[in-house]
Design a protein around this motif. Structure first.
Motif, PDB file in Angstrom:
ATOM      1  N   GLY A   1       0.775  -1.236   0.000  1.00  0.00           N
ATOM      2  CA  GLY A   1       0.000   0.000   0.000  1.00  0.00           C
ATOM      3  C   GLY A   1       0.803   1.280   0.000  1.00  0.00           C
TER       4      GLY A   1
ATOM      5  N   SER B   1       2.828   0.618  -7.391  1.00  0.00           N
ATOM      6  CA  SER B   1       2.211   0.511  -8.724  1.00  0.00           C
ATOM      7  C   SER B   1       1.985   1.891  -9.327  1.00  0.00           C
ATOM      8  CB  SER B   1       0.880  -0.240  -8.639  1.00  0.00           C
ATOM      9  OG  SER B   1       1.076  -1.550  -8.162  1.00  0.00           O
ATOM     10  N   THR B   2       1.537   2.834  -8.516  1.00  0.00           N
ATOM     11  CA  THR B   2       1.323   4.201  -8.981  1.00  0.00           C
ATOM     12  C   THR B   2       2.634   4.830  -9.417  1.00  0.00           C
ATOM     13  OG1 THR B   2      -0.564   4.447  -7.489  1.00  0.00           O
ATOM     14  CG2 THR B   2       0.431   6.470  -8.332  1.00  0.00           C
TER      15      THR B   2
ATOM     16  N   GLU C   1      -5.809  -9.239   1.046  1.00  0.00           N
ATOM     17  CA  GLU C   1      -5.253  -8.341   2.049  1.00  0.00           C
ATOM     18  C   GLU C   1      -6.195  -8.086   3.222  1.00  0.00           C
ATOM     19  OE1 GLU C   1      -2.413  -5.816  -1.055  1.00  0.00           O
ATOM     20  OE2 GLU C   1      -4.181  -4.864  -0.178  1.00  0.00           O
ATOM     21  N   SER C   2      -7.439  -8.519   3.110  1.00  0.00           N
ATOM     22  CA  SER C   2      -8.407  -8.284   4.184  1.00  0.00           C
ATOM     23  C   SER C   2      -7.995  -8.989   5.474  1.00  0.00           C
ATOM     24  CB  SER C   2      -9.800  -8.745   3.754  1.00  0.00           C
ATOM     25  OG  SER C   2      -9.815 -10.154   3.527  1.00  0.00           O
TER      26      SER C   2
ATOM     27  N   ARG D   1      -4.729   2.628   3.903  1.00  0.00           N
ATOM     28  CA  ARG D   1      -4.860   2.558   2.445  1.00  0.00           C
ATOM     29  C   ARG D   1      -5.263   1.141   2.004  1.00  0.00           C
ATOM     30  NH1 ARG D   1       0.792   5.511   0.670  1.00  0.00           N
ATOM     31  NH2 ARG D   1       0.313   7.602   1.456  1.00  0.00           N
ATOM     32  N   MET D   2      -4.673   0.157   2.623  1.00  0.00           N
ATOM     33  CA  MET D   2      -4.937  -1.227   2.264  1.00  0.00           C
ATOM     34  C   MET D   2      -6.397  -1.578   2.502  1.00  0.00           C
ATOM     35  SD  MET D   2      -2.864  -4.566   3.637  1.00  0.00           S
ATOM     36  CE  MET D   2      -3.710  -4.530   5.237  1.00  0.00           C
TER      37      MET D   2
ATOM     38  N   LYS E   1      -8.869   0.477   2.452  1.00  0.00           N
ATOM     39  CA  LYS E   1      -9.709   1.215   1.510  1.00  0.00           C
ATOM     40  C   LYS E   1      -9.729   0.560   0.135  1.00  0.00           C
ATOM     41  CE  LYS E   1      -9.460   5.849   3.564  1.00  0.00           C
ATOM     42  NZ  LYS E   1      -8.955   7.242   3.400  1.00  0.00           N
ATOM     43  N   ARG E   2      -8.590   0.018  -0.312  1.00  0.00           N
ATOM     44  CA  ARG E   2      -8.560  -0.527  -1.669  1.00  0.00           C
ATOM     45  C   ARG E   2      -9.201  -1.915  -1.744  1.00  0.00           C
ATOM     46  NH1 ARG E   2      -2.094  -1.327  -2.948  1.00  0.00           N
ATOM     47  NH2 ARG E   2      -1.714  -3.233  -1.761  1.00  0.00           N
ATOM     48  N   GLY E   3      -9.283  -2.614  -0.636  1.00  0.00           N
ATOM     49  CA  GLY E   3     -10.107  -3.803  -0.540  1.00  0.00           C
ATOM     50  C   GLY E   3      -9.724  -5.004  -1.380  1.00  0.00           C
ATOM     51  N   ARG E   4      -8.426  -5.281  -1.532  1.00  0.00           N
ATOM     52  CA  ARG E   4      -8.046  -6.534  -2.183  1.00  0.00           C
ATOM     53  C   ARG E   4      -8.436  -7.701  -1.284  1.00  0.00           C
ATOM     54  NH1 ARG E   4      -1.887  -5.208  -4.312  1.00  0.00           N
ATOM     55  NH2 ARG E   4      -2.471  -3.813  -6.027  1.00  0.00           N
TER      56      ARG E   4
END
Length: 230
Positions: free
Chosen positions: A28, A32-33, A172-173, A163-164, A166-169
């Motif tokens: 996170g 990638s960005t 990763e939960s 952040r992790m 929020k992005r909800g992979r």
């Protein structure tokens, strides 16, 4: 004579390889960005983390298995990660115009960060740990896996945990904040040790995306291998 010719050809291949940049950071942190920022440069070959490959190893989701039971699956996952990173790091560029090869995390990261943390947290038995070290040592000795620059997106564990979430992979939960703290500590230990082997450019990635992009623009000459000669 033939042996000498082979050695010379191998040396030339190493000399002509692209400038290698590894984008490093916690889950996170924005790796990638960061890589996408360099889409505008046609001389840069970019490789994100091969998540889809890890999710489907002949039908098995190794990434999901790892996060569901790190004690059981760390060895298999780290073994496969080393292979996938090795393929990215040592493969030839897609065309002759490529002068920079950029990838999300590295073989060195697997060895000095995630494998070390797995051993420290008792996710690996010593025979498994020693096997992974032998795998890395052979790669380092017999293959050109050297890095030219590490861009470290430094974050606090609390920031990347938010952040992790929020992005909800899906995988990763199940990742707890404590694990992100362990990864952070492993990064700090690795990138402040003699084992790094190349220059480290540290960017404060706790700040907003706009600020990080400003730094990437500011340091783009260095990141793209300015003044670098093979």
């Amino acid at each position: 004579m033939s042996n000498m010719k082979s050695i010379t050809n191998a040396a030339r291949a190493v000399q002509k390889r692209p400038f290698r940049v590894s984008i490093e950071g916690n889950i996170g942190s924005g790796k990638s960005t960061c890589i996408k920022f360099f889409d505008k440069y046609p001389n840069v070959e970019k490789h994100g983390e091969p998540l889809d490959e890890w999710r489907n190893v002949r039908g098995h989701n190794l990434l999901g298995l790892l996060y569901s039971d790190m004690n059981k699956w760390s060895f298999a996952f780290q073994h496969y990660v080393h292979l996938s990173r090795l393929k990215i790091q040592t493969s030839q560029p897609c065309n002759s115009n490529i002068t920079v090869k950029m990838f999300e995390r590295s073989v060195q990261n697997s060895r000095h960060c995630f494998v070390e943390n797995a051993k420290k947290q008792n996710f690996l038995e010593d025979p498994e740990y020693q096997t992974l070290l032998a795998w890395f040592d052979y790669s380092e000795k017999h293959l050109d896996i050297n890095l030219d620059l590490i861009v470290y997106l430094r974050t606090t564990p609390e920031t990347v945990y938010e952040r992790m979430m929020k992005r909800g992979r899906a995988e990763e939960s199940e990742v707890p904040l404590d694990y992100l703290k362990q990864v952070h500590e492993s990064y700090e230990n690795w990138l402040n040790s003699p084992d790094v082997g190349c220059e480290v450019l540290t960017i404060d990635a706790d700040r907003g995306l706009a600020c990080v992009k400003e730094d990437l623009e500011r340091y783009s000459y260095k990141i793209l291998g300015g003044n670098h000669t093979n």
